[in-house]
Design a protein around this motif. Structure first.
Motif, mmCIF file in Angstrom:
data_model
loop_
_atom_site.group_PDB
_atom_site.id
_atom_site.type_symbol
_atom_site.label_atom_id
_atom_site.label_comp_id
_atom_site.label_asym_id
_atom_site.label_seq_id
_atom_site.Cartn_x
_atom_site.Cartn_y
_atom_site.Cartn_z
ATOM 1 N N VAL A 176 0.840 -1.202 0.000
ATOM 2 C CA VAL A 176 0.000 0.000 0.000
ATOM 3 C C VAL A 176 0.872 1.248 0.000
ATOM 4 C CG1 VAL A 176 -1.697 1.324 1.315
ATOM 5 C CG2 VAL A 176 -1.925 -1.161 1.116
ATOM 6 N N THR A 177 1.907 1.239 0.841
ATOM 7 C CA THR A 177 2.808 2.397 0.880
ATOM 8 C C THR A 177 3.369 2.693 -0.509
ATOM 9 O OG1 THR A 177 3.418 1.875 3.145
ATOM 10 C CG2 THR A 177 4.877 3.349 1.942
ATOM 11 N N ASP A 178 3.847 1.634 -1.176
ATOM 12 C CA ASP A 178 4.374 1.825 -2.524
ATOM 13 C C ASP A 178 3.334 2.468 -3.439
ATOM 14 O OD1 ASP A 178 6.772 0.730 -1.822
ATOM 15 O OD2 ASP A 178 6.351 -1.256 -2.649
ATOM 16 N N MET A 179 2.139 1.919 -3.409
ATOM 17 C CA MET A 179 1.122 2.388 -4.354
ATOM 18 C C MET A 179 0.646 3.806 -4.046
ATOM 19 S SD MET A 179 -0.641 2.031 -7.034
ATOM 20 C CE MET A 179 -0.746 0.372 -7.676
ATOM 21 N N VAL A 180 0.474 4.128 -2.776
ATOM 22 C CA VAL A 180 -0.023 5.482 -2.488
ATOM 23 C C VAL A 180 1.022 6.540 -2.859
ATOM 24 C CG1 VAL A 180 -1.662 4.731 -0.725
ATOM 25 C CG2 VAL A 180 0.637 5.461 -0.044
ATOM 26 N N LYS A 181 2.281 6.184 -2.781
ATOM 27 C CA LYS A 181 3.310 7.114 -3.255
ATOM 28 C C LYS A 181 3.107 7.405 -4.740
ATOM 29 C CE LYS A 181 7.234 5.969 -0.250
ATOM 30 N NZ LYS A 181 8.413 5.086 -0.215
ATOM 31 N N LYS A 182 2.847 6.322 -5.466
ATOM 32 C CA LYS A 182 2.638 6.462 -6.897
ATOM 33 C C LYS A 182 1.385 7.297 -7.187
ATOM 34 C CE LYS A 182 1.969 3.413 -10.784
ATOM 35 N NZ LYS A 182 1.436 2.051 -11.006
ATOM 36 N N LEU A 183 0.329 7.037 -6.432
ATOM 37 C CA LEU A 183 -0.919 7.773 -6.655
ATOM 38 C C LEU A 183 -0.757 9.241 -6.271
ATOM 39 C CD1 LEU A 183 -3.507 5.111 -5.414
ATOM 40 C CD2 LEU A 183 -3.011 5.783 -7.775
ATOM 41 N N ALA A 184 0.097 9.506 -5.272
ATOM 42 C CA ALA A 184 0.374 10.895 -4.905
ATOM 43 C C ALA A 184 1.141 11.583 -6.034
ATOM 44 C CB ALA A 184 1.167 10.940 -3.605
ATOM 45 N N LYS A 202 0.924 10.939 -9.084
ATOM 46 C CA LYS A 202 -0.018 11.163 -10.185
ATOM 47 C C LYS A 202 -1.112 12.142 -9.802
ATOM 48 C CE LYS A 202 0.489 6.904 -12.867
ATOM 49 N NZ LYS A 202 -0.278 5.961 -13.716
ATOM 50 N N ASP A 203 -1.011 12.679 -8.581
ATOM 51 C CA ASP A 203 -1.898 13.759 -8.139
ATOM 52 C C ASP A 203 -3.335 13.326 -7.864
ATOM 53 O OD1 ASP A 203 -1.200 16.390 -7.480
ATOM 54 O OD2 ASP A 203 -2.643 17.133 -8.946
ATOM 55 N N TYR A 204 -3.527 12.045 -7.581
ATOM 56 C CA TYR A 204 -4.871 11.594 -7.246
ATOM 57 C C TYR A 204 -5.185 11.803 -5.767
ATOM 58 C CZ TYR A 204 -5.036 9.255 -11.774
ATOM 59 O OH TYR A 204 -5.033 8.982 -13.122
ATOM 60 N N LEU A 205 -4.108 11.921 -4.946
ATOM 61 C CA LEU A 205 -4.349 12.043 -3.508
ATOM 62 C C LEU A 205 -3.174 12.719 -2.817
ATOM 63 C CD1 LEU A 205 -2.348 9.597 -2.494
ATOM 64 C CD2 LEU A 205 -4.320 8.175 -2.947
ATOM 65 N N ASN A 206 -3.419 13.158 -1.574
ATOM 66 C CA ASN A 206 -2.356 13.681 -0.732
ATOM 67 C C ASN A 206 -1.880 12.577 0.197
ATOM 68 O OD1 ASN A 206 -2.127 16.500 -1.453
ATOM 69 N ND2 ASN A 206 -4.229 16.673 -0.709
ATOM 70 N N TYR A 207 -0.582 12.456 0.307
ATOM 71 C CA TYR A 207 -0.007 11.409 1.153
ATOM 72 C C TYR A 207 0.976 12.045 2.111
ATOM 73 C CZ TYR A 207 3.405 7.738 2.282
ATOM 74 O OH TYR A 207 4.259 6.900 2.924
ATOM 75 N N LYS A 208 0.750 11.804 3.408
ATOM 76 C CA LYS A 208 1.708 12.262 4.404
ATOM 77 C C LYS A 208 2.221 11.037 5.156
ATOM 78 C CE LYS A 208 0.668 17.090 5.422
ATOM 79 N NZ LYS A 208 -0.807 17.182 5.591
ATOM 80 N N LYS A 209 3.518 10.855 5.112
ATOM 81 C CA LYS A 209 4.166 9.726 5.777
ATOM 82 C C LYS A 209 3.630 9.500 7.195
ATOM 83 C CE LYS A 209 8.926 9.121 4.149
ATOM 84 N NZ LYS A 209 10.277 8.999 4.705
ATOM 85 N N TYR A 210 3.325 8.267 7.491
ATOM 86 C CA TYR A 210 2.849 7.850 8.811
ATOM 87 C C TYR A 210 1.490 8.440 9.188
ATOM 88 C CZ TYR A 210 7.488 5.895 9.502
ATOM 89 O OH TYR A 210 8.637 5.160 9.368
ATOM 90 N N GLN A 211 0.902 9.254 8.301
ATOM 91 C CA GLN A 211 -0.391 9.868 8.610
ATOM 92 C C GLN A 211 -1.524 9.164 7.870
ATOM 93 O OE1 GLN A 211 1.454 11.923 11.079
ATOM 94 N NE2 GLN A 211 -0.618 12.701 10.790
ATOM 95 N N GLY A 212 -1.350 9.016 6.565
ATOM 96 C CA GLY A 212 -2.405 8.420 5.763
ATOM 97 C C GLY A 212 -2.617 9.209 4.482
ATOM 98 N N VAL A 213 -3.687 8.873 3.747
ATOM 99 C CA VAL A 213 -3.950 9.532 2.473
ATOM 100 C C VAL A 213 -5.354 10.115 2.447
ATOM 101 C CG1 VAL A 213 -2.403 8.021 1.205
ATOM 102 C CG2 VAL A 213 -4.811 7.410 1.414
ATOM 103 N N LYS A 214 -5.524 11.137 1.634
ATOM 104 C CA LYS A 214 -6.853 11.703 1.403
ATOM 105 C C LYS A 214 -6.977 12.008 -0.081
ATOM 106 C CE LYS A 214 -9.747 15.482 2.433
ATOM 107 N NZ LYS A 214 -9.759 16.863 2.854
ATOM 108 N N LEU A 215 -8.060 11.579 -0.679
ATOM 109 C CA LEU A 215 -8.244 11.775 -2.112
ATOM 110 C C LEU A 215 -8.319 13.256 -2.460
ATOM 111 C CD1 LEU A 215 -10.850 9.045 -3.123
ATOM 112 C CD2 LEU A 215 -8.393 9.043 -3.523
ATOM 113 N N LYS A 216 -7.763 13.613 -3.616
ATOM 114 C CA LYS A 216 -7.934 14.955 -4.148
ATOM 115 C C LYS A 216 -9.089 14.917 -5.155
ATOM 116 C CE LYS A 216 -4.098 17.303 -4.988
ATOM 117 N NZ LYS A 216 -2.671 17.654 -5.317
ATOM 118 N N LYS A 217 -9.386 16.068 -5.736
ATOM 119 C CA LYS A 217 -10.548 16.121 -6.641
ATOM 120 C C LYS A 217 -10.435 15.094 -7.759
ATOM 121 C CE LYS A 217 -12.484 20.566 -6.261
ATOM 122 N NZ LYS A 217 -11.627 21.758 -6.255
ATOM 123 N N SER A 218 -9.253 15.000 -8.365
ATOM 124 C CA SER A 218 -9.136 14.087 -9.507
ATOM 125 C C SER A 218 -9.299 12.633 -9.068
ATOM 126 C CB SER A 218 -7.805 14.298 -10.220
ATOM 127 O OG SER A 218 -6.761 13.671 -9.523
ATOM 128 N N GLY A 219 -8.884 12.321 -7.836
ATOM 129 C CA GLY A 219 -9.070 10.971 -7.317
ATOM 130 C C GLY A 219 -10.540 10.672 -7.076
#
Lengths: 218, 218
Positions: free
Chosen positions: A40-48, A50-67
């Motif tokens: 998951v860590t690997d993939m969310v980095k990739k999605l970040a 590609k600008d689909y989401l915001n990713y903060k280490k050890y915090q989690g992810v939140k989708l952006k508009k395009s996501g």
DNA sequence: AATAATTTTTAGACAAGTCTAAAAATTATT
DNA sequence: AATAATTTTTAGACTTGTCTAAAAATTATT
């Protein structure tokens, strides 16, 4: 170009995070997708990237508009295909999910919009969930779980939380489906089971069932 | 489990090898799939391991029964989806191919058989190609290319060899479609072009077009 | 506030499918 | 039949998405 796997991650994050509004943590995503936290860590980095989401280490992810756009479009396709399968191809509501999981990834604007028109612009899928329109808009319905219904009142079944085959088949075998009228006879405080009346027959459902069945006031 | 890529290789080998009856060589497969010969070698080894085909080094491959079954099933799905797209979702015959390339890989026996029934068991797709039935049986039609038609005779258009967007749009813009009546006026020996009559209008088509348009005697 | 428990990330490895470049086999040419 | 041209295969590398095991950060507990 977005891959099938990326789409599935975005969809999971959307559902886990309250329509993309909340932050979702790594383990929750791993659980939902039956994979490991490191993947998951690997993939969310990739999605970040590609600008689909915001990713903060050890915090989690939140989708952006395009996501969120991606997710809503997948949900739209998934639910339209479910309607097609039930209404045109004689699938039962517990059979549609698996096939729709694949159909939802077919990429063709024309396909989804023509399918929508062919089905006469349905607003809800066979499980009672709302279908986003071409612009991604849909109504979040005022649904209430059977476990929170009031004794003495009459409701209509409008959907389920758990759409597993087991649960849907349980409902089928007890003649509970979308649109079924349900009167609340009694709530057992001891184990939170609920006695309900369907047409003429009465039955008792467990707390587990009551929590996963959605109603709306009649 | 068979992967999407494996399915595409098997399908290509089936089409290149005269319904799986002939041996197909490596470069032909590479061309058809827009990949390199070395990739093909790797994959055919894998498909041989999985018993879908026979592979002899430096000779080529030939599908075995299980490979042909896979191919026929994909062809069946591809063509049924094409019928669905044209008849129910207002696609034109040049728009269906790309979407059907994806839909053909959805794996569900129930889906394909119910779709077949929903479409009332069509025997031919929108390009005039036959659709295998549930048991994989289909009729190979007695079609003749326009380039081999006889001057003075009258034919009906029943399909195409080349189903590229460019070719299909050329046909559309010249009012040639499935069922169009075509009379052969003259064959030009110099460049193998053919003068034909459609209803009232006459036109000349190139050798290239003539080779890719299938007719049957009226 | 220090330690323990949990969560998350990093590092390195693996499988599938692809590629390039070089080697081997086959087919064509003289 | 020897050489040239073509086709095919091998060897090694790369990408995507995954994993395990260990390290790092965060959260919970005392």
């Amino acid at each position: 170009m977005i891959t099938l796997t990326e789409e599935n991650y975005i969809k999971a994050i959307y559902h886990l995070g309250n329509y993309g509004k909340d932050i979702v943590n790594t383990n929750a995503i791993a659980d939902a997708l039956n994979t490991k936290a490191s993947s998951v860590t690997d993939m969310v980095k990739k999605l970040a990237d590609k600008d689909y989401l915001n990713y903060k280490k050890y915090q989690g992810v939140k989708l952006k508009k395009s996501g969120i756009n991606v997710a809503v479009n997948i949900v739209r396709k998934h639910r339209l295909w479910e309607v097609f399968l039930v209404e045109k191809l004689n699938f039962t509501w517990d059979e549609v999910h698996e096939v729709a999981e694949h159909l939802e990834h077919i990429k063709s604007e024309k396909l989804v919009n023509e399918l929508d028109a062919f089905l006469e612009f349905p607003t809800h899928d066979p499980h009672g969930d709302p279908i986003p329109d071409k612009d991604g808009k849909f109504n979040k319905i005022e649904k209430i779980a059977l476990s929170h219904a009031t004794v003495g009142m009459v409701y209509k079944c409008i959907g389920v939380e758990d759409s597993s085959t087991n649960f849907l088949q349980y409902l089928d075998s007890n003649s509970i489906g979308l649109g079924t009228t349900i009167e609340i006879i009694h709530k057992e405080l001891f184990d939170n089971s609920v006695k309900i009346k369907l047409n003429t027959t009465e039955m008792v459902v467990s707390q587990n069932v009551a929590k996963n069945l959605y109603l709306k006031v009649l």
